[in-house]
Scaffold this motif. Sequence first.
Motif, PDB file in Angstrom:
ATOM      1  N   THR A  39       0.897  -1.005  -0.046  1.00 46.47           N
ATOM      2  CA  THR A  39      -0.042   0.004   0.093  1.00 46.47           C
ATOM      3  C   THR A  39       0.862   1.313   0.050  1.00 46.47           C
ATOM      4  N   GLN A  42       0.153   4.029  -2.821  1.00 42.55           N
ATOM      5  CA  GLN A  42      -1.066   4.724  -2.735  1.00 42.55           C
ATOM      6  C   GLN A  42      -0.911   5.851  -1.194  1.00 42.55           C
ATOM      7  N   HIS A  46      -1.154   9.732  -1.268  1.00 45.34           N
ATOM      8  CA  HIS A  46      -1.901  10.429  -0.643  1.00 45.34           C
ATOM      9  C   HIS A  46      -1.299  11.658   0.410  1.00 45.34           C
TER      10      HIS A  46
END
Length: 143
Positions: A39, A42, A46
């Motif tokens: 992750t 991602q 962000h």
Amino acid sequence: MSSELIFLLNTFASFFLTGLIWVVQLVHYPAFHHVSDGTFAQFQKHHVNSIDKIVIPVMVTEITTSFALAWFNGFFSLDAIGFYLVLMIWISTGLFSVPAHSILEDHKDRNAINRLVSTNWIRTILWTIKSGLSFYLLMKMIV
């Protein structure tokens, strides 16, 4: 706009960014190591999209007002030292932070994270000095 208002905007920006950089340095960047590999891209996206909304307007305010103060008070004044500190912060950001974040866009890279944490000390120290200088000038203005 009065030079006093420009100074107060500059001081606020410096204090805000100093507080933020200490949180980033001691909490946020080291926490990158604890984000899972799957992750991480991602998370990085962000992080950059979110932090940019906070940091960019305040950094632009700080450098603009720092330049204005140096312009008004002379490029050999204490205000000019503040401007030169801010320039060094921007240079450090461009030379170290942006390239490390670029590497991290695609995948988790422990070396890039370590580089990000270690080179961010430059900005942390410079912003702390800049805030100290701003505090000194603020106290001088009040007294």
